[in-house]
Design a protein around this motif. Sequence first.
Motif, PDB file in Angstrom:
ATOM      1  N   ASP A 353       0.807  -1.213   0.000  1.00  0.00           N
ATOM      2  CA  ASP A 353       0.000   0.000   0.000  1.00  0.00           C
ATOM      3  C   ASP A 353       0.841   1.264   0.000  1.00  0.00           C
ATOM      4  O   ASP A 353       0.320   2.360  -0.224  1.00  0.00           O
ATOM      5  N   ARG A 354       2.141   1.138   0.253  1.00  0.00           N
ATOM      6  CA  ARG A 354       3.029   2.301   0.217  1.00  0.00           C
ATOM      7  C   ARG A 354       3.903   2.326  -1.035  1.00  0.00           C
ATOM      8  O   ARG A 354       4.604   3.304  -1.276  1.00  0.00           O
ATOM      9  N   ALA A 355       3.888   1.258  -1.795  1.00  0.00           N
ATOM     10  CA  ALA A 355       4.715   1.194  -3.002  1.00  0.00           C
ATOM     11  C   ALA A 355       4.124   2.109  -4.072  1.00  0.00           C
ATOM     12  O   ALA A 355       2.907   2.147  -4.268  1.00  0.00           O
ATOM     13  N   PRO A 356       4.940   2.861  -4.784  1.00  0.00           N
ATOM     14  CA  PRO A 356       4.414   3.701  -5.859  1.00  0.00           C
ATOM     15  C   PRO A 356       3.870   2.851  -7.001  1.00  0.00           C
ATOM     16  O   PRO A 356       4.348   1.731  -7.245  1.00  0.00           O
ATOM     17  N   LEU A 357       2.882   3.367  -7.682  1.00  0.00           N
ATOM     18  CA  LEU A 357       2.318   2.637  -8.813  1.00  0.00           C
ATOM     19  C   LEU A 357       3.357   2.419  -9.910  1.00  0.00           C
ATOM     20  O   LEU A 357       3.215   1.507 -10.729  1.00  0.00           O
ATOM     21  N   ALA A 358       4.402   3.238  -9.913  1.00  0.00           N
ATOM     22  CA  ALA A 358       5.453   3.087 -10.921  1.00  0.00           C
ATOM     23  C   ALA A 358       6.107   1.716 -10.869  1.00  0.00           C
ATOM     24  O   ALA A 358       6.657   1.248 -11.871  1.00  0.00           O
ATOM     25  N   ASP A 359       6.031   1.042  -9.703  1.00  0.00           N
ATOM     26  CA  ASP A 359       6.613  -0.295  -9.595  1.00  0.00           C
ATOM     27  C   ASP A 359       5.931  -1.288 -10.525  1.00  0.00           C
ATOM     28  O   ASP A 359       6.501  -2.334 -10.848  1.00  0.00           O
ATOM     29  N   GLY A 360       4.698  -0.985 -10.929  1.00  0.00           N
ATOM     30  CA  GLY A 360       3.936  -1.944 -11.722  1.00  0.00           C
ATOM     31  C   GLY A 360       3.949  -1.684 -13.206  1.00  0.00           C
ATOM     32  O   GLY A 360       3.147  -2.291 -13.931  1.00  0.00           O
ATOM     33  N   VAL A 361       4.840  -0.808 -13.685  1.00  0.00           N
ATOM     34  CA  VAL A 361       4.832  -0.479 -15.110  1.00  0.00           C
ATOM     35  C   VAL A 361       6.167  -0.838 -15.754  1.00  0.00           C
ATOM     36  O   VAL A 361       7.208  -0.926 -15.096  1.00  0.00           O
ATOM     37  N   LEU A 362       6.092  -1.031 -17.044  1.00  0.00           N
ATOM     38  CA  LEU A 362       7.265  -1.163 -17.904  1.00  0.00           C
ATOM     39  C   LEU A 362       7.147  -0.069 -18.958  1.00  0.00           C
ATOM     40  O   LEU A 362       6.163  -0.017 -19.705  1.00  0.00           O
ATOM     41  N   LEU A 363       8.115   0.833 -18.975  1.00  0.00           N
ATOM     42  CA  LEU A 363       8.095   1.933 -19.932  1.00  0.00           C
ATOM     43  C   LEU A 363       8.737   1.475 -21.237  1.00  0.00           C
ATOM     44  O   LEU A 363       9.905   1.072 -21.254  1.00  0.00           O
ATOM     45  N   LEU A 364       7.975   1.514 -22.301  1.00  0.00           N
ATOM     46  CA  LEU A 364       8.512   1.198 -23.626  1.00  0.00           C
ATOM     47  C   LEU A 364       8.780   2.519 -24.338  1.00  0.00           C
ATOM     48  O   LEU A 364       7.855   3.257 -24.677  1.00  0.00           O
ATOM     49  N   ARG A 365      10.037   2.844 -24.534  1.00  0.00           N
ATOM     50  CA  ARG A 365      10.425   4.118 -25.147  1.00  0.00           C
ATOM     51  C   ARG A 365      10.170   4.054 -26.649  1.00  0.00           C
ATOM     52  O   ARG A 365      10.772   3.238 -27.354  1.00  0.00           O
ATOM     53  N   MET A 366       9.278   4.898 -27.133  1.00  0.00           N
ATOM     54  CA  MET A 366       8.980   4.891 -28.559  1.00  0.00           C
ATOM     55  C   MET A 366      10.219   5.253 -29.358  1.00  0.00           C
ATOM     56  O   MET A 366      10.907   6.232 -29.047  1.00  0.00           O
ATOM     57  N   PRO A 367      10.527   4.485 -30.398  1.00  0.00           N
ATOM     58  CA  PRO A 367      11.792   4.701 -31.113  1.00  0.00           C
ATOM     59  C   PRO A 367      11.730   5.867 -32.090  1.00  0.00           C
ATOM     60  O   PRO A 367      10.731   6.061 -32.786  1.00  0.00           O
ATOM     61  N   PHE A 368      12.797   6.650 -32.109  1.00  0.00           N
ATOM     62  CA  PHE A 368      13.005   7.611 -33.190  1.00  0.00           C
ATOM     63  C   PHE A 368      13.491   6.848 -34.421  1.00  0.00           C
ATOM     64  O   PHE A 368      14.092   5.776 -34.309  1.00  0.00           O
ATOM     65  N   LEU A 369      13.234   7.401 -35.582  1.00  0.00           N
ATOM     66  CA  LEU A 369      13.707   6.760 -36.809  1.00  0.00           C
ATOM     67  C   LEU A 369      15.198   7.006 -36.977  1.00  0.00           C
ATOM     68  O   LEU A 369      15.711   8.086 -36.676  1.00  0.00           O
ATOM     69  N   THR A 370      15.882   6.028 -37.485  1.00  0.00           N
ATOM     70  CA  THR A 370      17.311   6.166 -37.777  1.00  0.00           C
ATOM     71  C   THR A 370      17.499   6.911 -39.096  1.00  0.00           C
ATOM     72  O   THR A 370      16.553   7.099 -39.869  1.00  0.00           O
ATOM     73  N   GLY A 371      18.729   7.312 -39.355  1.00  0.00           N
ATOM     74  CA  GLY A 371      19.024   7.971 -40.628  1.00  0.00           C
ATOM     75  C   GLY A 371      18.670   7.108 -41.819  1.00  0.00           C
ATOM     76  O   GLY A 371      18.127   7.590 -42.819  1.00  0.00           O
ATOM     77  N   ASP A 372      18.950   5.813 -41.736  1.00  0.00           N
ATOM     78  CA  ASP A 372      18.615   4.914 -42.843  1.00  0.00           C
ATOM     79  C   ASP A 372      17.106   4.830 -43.050  1.00  0.00           C
ATOM     80  O   ASP A 372      16.625   4.795 -44.189  1.00  0.00           O
ATOM     81  N   GLN A 373      16.350   4.784 -41.971  1.00  0.00           N
ATOM     82  CA  GLN A 373      14.893   4.727 -42.098  1.00  0.00           C
ATOM     83  C   GLN A 373      14.335   6.016 -42.692  1.00  0.00           C
ATOM     84  O   GLN A 373      13.399   5.983 -43.496  1.00  0.00           O
ATOM     85  N   ILE A 374      14.892   7.147 -42.285  1.00  0.00           N
ATOM     86  CA  ILE A 374      14.437   8.431 -42.833  1.00  0.00           C
ATOM     87  C   ILE A 374      14.724   8.496 -44.326  1.00  0.00           C
ATOM     88  O   ILE A 374      13.866   8.886 -45.133  1.00  0.00           O
ATOM     89  N   ARG A 375      15.930   8.107 -44.716  1.00  0.00           N
ATOM     90  CA  ARG A 375      16.278   8.132 -46.146  1.00  0.00           C
ATOM     91  C   ARG A 375      15.381   7.188 -46.939  1.00  0.00           C
ATOM     92  O   ARG A 375      14.929   7.515 -48.044  1.00  0.00           O
TER      93      ARG A 375
END
Length: 722
Positions: A353-375
Motif C-alpha cells: 500500500d506504500r509502493a508507488p504505482l510506478a513499480d507496476g509499469v514497464l516503460l517502452l520508449r517509442m523509437p526515433f527513426l534512424t538515418g537509414d529509415q528516414i532516407r
Amino acid sequence: MCDDLGFERLLGEEAFFARLLGRSPSGGGREPLYGADLPVVLLTGGPGMGKGRLLRAVRDRFAAKVPVIYLDCGSPVYADRAEPEPGARSAATEVLAEAARRLSTWQGTGGSFTFPRLFAGLAMIATGVAEGTPEAVAAEVDRYEELPQRQRLRGLAAGDFWRGALRGATRNLLTTLSGQALDPYSASVSTALLDALFASLPPRGRTELARIYGAYPGAAGQPEHGLRDLAADFGAGGEERELAESFLFRALREDLEAAYAGAVGWLRRVGRPGMLLDRAETPLGEQLLRAVLTDRRSGQRDRVVIVGTARRADGGAFLYGGLPPREVPAPAEFRPADGAPPAWSRRTDQAPDRAPLADGVLLLRMPFLTGDQIRAETERRQRRAEPEGGTNRRRVDAAVARLSGGRPHTVIRLAAAAATFRMPADANDRAILDAPLRLPGDNAPERPVADVLLEELILGQLPVRLPAEHHGHWLDLLTHLSVAHDKECADVLLRHHQSGRVHRLTAHHVWQLLTDTGWPGCDRHFIGDFGLRQLLVHRLYGLLPDGGAWYADHHLLRDHYTGRVADDGPPGGGAFRSVMAHRMNHHLVSGGVDDVVRHLAATLPGRPREWCAELLEIAQAPYPGGADTRVERAQGLVAADGPALRRTVGRLLHAVWLCEERTRPTGRETARTLAKLLDLLSIMEFDGAGQLGRTATDWSALAENDQPLLRCACTDQLGRRR
C-alpha cells in the motif's frame, strides 16, 4: 502512411508484442513474457512519436489470432453516451461496456467472451436512471443484455453456467415492480434487482458473484451489500464514483480471466487477451491505468495485457504518489534498439500500500527513426514523383532528417510534402516547410506542410491540463516562445503577449505543460525540441509581413537585456555566461549584425578562451527568413568595411552561426572556412592570439562531421537520432 514504419523490432514473429501476448501475428504460440504478475506497458513519447499508430498496428497484426481491442480514451464518444443518464452512466462505464461488447463478438480461437460479473455491477448502477420507474431501470439494464451471454460459434457449444441465466433478470424486475413509483436509488428497486439477479443464477453463479462483490470495500463478504454500496458510491460522484468504476474494471478483467481458467479454458484459448488504451494520459485513461495498477499492487492477478500511452517520459506524475520522480526508483524500461526485452518483477522492499504505482509499469520508449529509415521513407515517396537530381534528393533527405529529428510523424509528413519539392540552391532547411501537402483522402486544398504539422502536433494534442481559457492562443504563445532561451527570457515574452488578460501563464506553467505533453527540455532553448522549435520559428517569421513579429520579439528581448546590462545584473537562466552575451544573441538576429561584430572584435584581445565561449553562445540563434547569405559572408564574398580584425571576426561569426543553427549542412567547406579564419586570427598581433590555433583544429573537426560546436540537449538528441 507506412503503418509499421519504425516498428519492425516490435511487431515481428519473435518480437516484443508476440511474446507479451503469447502468440505471433501468424498464429504461432510463443513463450509469454513475464509471469502471473504482469506489468502495465506504457508507450512513452511526445506528439508525433507514433504511440497510437503502434497500438493500431498491434491490433491489426494480432487481433485475428488473440483477443486484442483498441480503445481511444481521448474520444468524446464515451462522455456523449453517458450524458443522457448521468446518474446511471459515466465515460468510464461506457468505455468498459464498449470493451466488453467488442470481446463478446470476438470470433477467434476459443470464441467470444461473456461478462456476467461486469453485467451484475452495471445492472446495479442502472438503478440511478433519472425516471426511477421499473420500465426505465429495465430499459437501462437492457443496454447490457448481450454481455452475460455467449455468441454461438458454428460447431462449438457455449456450455457455461452463465448462458441465459441472467437474461431474465430484467424481465423478473418488471414483473416484480410493475406499477410501482420509485425514486432513484430507492431500496425497493435495488432489492428487487438483487433478488432478480441472484434468483436467475445456479448455485455456482451465485457463489461467483458472492466472491466478486463480497470483496467490494466495506461489504464484509456480503455480495448484496457490495452491490448496493457499488451503486451508492457511483451515485455519490467524486472519489466514491471512481472507486465504483475501478471495481467494475476489475470485474471485467475477472470475466476475462475466468474464460482462460480451468480445463476448458486451457484447452480452448491461447495467448493472452489485450486492451490497448490510446491517449491514456487523459483523465479517463489515467483512471483506468490507476485502477489496474492499484489492483495488481494489492495482489490481484489477471492475464490481461494492458498497454497504454504516456506522453511524459516518466510515464505520468500519478505513478509516483506525489513524490518527485527522481526520489522514486525508476520504472523498468525497454528501448527496442536494445534488443531483447528486460526482465521485470515487482519490487518487494516495502509494503504494497506504500509502493508507488510506478513499480507496476514497464516503460517502452517509442523509437526515433534512424538515418537509414528516414532516407528510405523519403526515397520511397520520391519514386512516385518525377525524377530529381541526386543533389536535390540528398539535400531534401538532409532537411527532412534535421527538421524531424527522427520523430516518425514529422518524417512521414515532410517526406510526403518533399516528394516533388526542389530545394532552392542556398536555402535554409526551413524552406521545405513551405512545401504543399494534401493529406490522404482529404479533398481540401493543399496546405504548407508546416501548417499541417502544427495543427497535428500542437492544436491536435493540447496539454491535458491546459486551462480552457488558454486553448485559443496556446499556439501563438509557443510561437513567440520559440526565440526564448530560459525562463527569464520566456517570462518577458509571456508578460508582453498576455498583457490585458485576466488569466496568464508563466514560464514555469508553460514549461510544466510542455513536459506533461512529452516535449523534451534543453538547457539552452526554452522550446527544447529542435524540430518543434524550427516549425514555430518558421511560423513566427510569417506572422506579419517582412518578419515583423520576429523582429519585434527579438527587439523586446534585446531591450530587456540592455537594461539588465545597465543594471549590471547577474546572468539568469544558465543559458548564457553573461547578460551581454544574451543581449547580443537577440541583437544579432534583429538587425544588429554589425554591432555584434564590433562588440566581438573589441572584446577578443586578451581573452581568447572566454571570447570563443561567448561567440558560440551569441551565434546559437535562428536565422531570419529570406535569402541565407551566411555562406557568402563567411567566405568573404560580401564586401565589408573596417580593420582586418573586424572583417575576419565578422566572417567567423557567420561561419559559426551556420554551424550553431543546425539548419544547413556544414561539412568540409565550412570546416575549411572555420580553420582558415581562426588561423588568420591566430597570427594577428593581439594578446592571446596564438591560443586560437587549437580552437581552429577542434572546431573544424566538428564542422567537418556536421557536429555542433556548442553542445546542448536538443543538438545532442539530434545527433544521436541521425
